[in-house]
Scaffold this motif. Structure first.
Motif: not given
Length: 270
Positions: A29-33
């Protein structure tokens, strides 16, 4: 249903800066960024989102027909960008989102000014002279394992994908991310990811493109990255020292530096 809530869109950074949109890979999900995006907030309008079925997206929006191919996910990216009124956006796609990015840029070229592909693989299955990194039997076994034991598959595959055995905490994070994904949706998304063939779409990419290739990437080997570079007309290729498939987690500083070195210096918009 709002596009913004459907994909849990978050916008930060400089409102009049050049937009940069980060699209995550399978099972994430976006937390990977979170180690990459903040650096761009000082001079870009940063857009993060979750693909439907992942992270904090609206699971009720998942439609097996729409998301039965990567084009459904690309349509979502286009809808998000249109909803936000973006123009000349830099689309950064990791893993399967590299090909989702290719399709989005093809579908709505007026929205995008550049494409960054991190660990792209347009066809995972070997095909004649083309080597995608996996035999048909490999992919069949991978999908069968995911079908039969989602948790076990996650624990087994995360270290392979992450590729940093000396940093087990990274594999643990990826395992947990896989396990947060709805198992039924994960199985469908895996099939779409690993059985797609987007080789024919590459020559039609009409924006400057950066291919970021990791070292010792079991999911997207160097030969595949060079294939993508050779078939995307206006593309640049950068070999990272980072190993594995997720430099956004394992080597965020190098990832940021490579993107910034390639992008023109940002200017404020009127």
């Amino acid at each position: 249903m709002s596009v913004i809530s459907r994909n849990r869109v978050r916008v930060s950074g400089v409102p009049d800066g050049r937009p940069i949109v980060f699209a995550h890979g399978f099972g994430c999900d976006q937390e990977m960024w979170r180690f990459v995006a903040p650096d761009f907030e000082r001079d870009h309008r940063v857009v993060l989102f979750d693909h439907v079925g992942c992270g904090g997206s609206d699971l009720s929006a998942y439609d097996p027909d729409r998301y039965g191919s990567l084009r459904g996910y690309a349509e979502d990216v286009v809808e998000v960008c249109r909803e936000l009124g973006l123009r000349d956006a830099v689309l950064v796609g990791h893993s399967v989102s590299s090909m989702i990015g290719v399709l989005a840029v093809r579908a709505a070229p007026e929205l995008f000014g550049a494409l960054v592909m991190i660990g792209p693989n347009p066809r995972y299955v070997d095909d004649g002279d083309y080597s995608g990194g996996f035999s048909r039997a490999d992919i069949a076994g991978l999908l069968d394992s995911l079908d039969s034991n989602h948790l076990g598959w996650s624990e087994a595959m995360a270290p392979v994908i992450m590729g940093n055995p000396d940093r087990p905490e990274l594999s643990a994070e990826l395992t947990n991310s896989f396990c947060r994904t709805d198992p039924d949706i994960a199985r469908r998304f895996a099939r779409v990811t690993f059985l797609s063939d987007n080789r024919a779409d590459l020559p039609a990419v009409a924006v400057p493109t950066l291919v970021l290739q990791c070292s010792d990437d079991a999911i997207a080997p160097e030969a595949v990255g060079r294939y993508v570079h050779a078939h995307v007309p206006d593309s640049s290729f950068i070999q990272l020292a980072a190993t594995g498939h997720c430099p956004n987690l394992s080597a965020p500083e190098e990832t940021v530096a490579a993107i910034r070195a390639w992008l023109p210096a940002p200017t404020r918009r009127a």
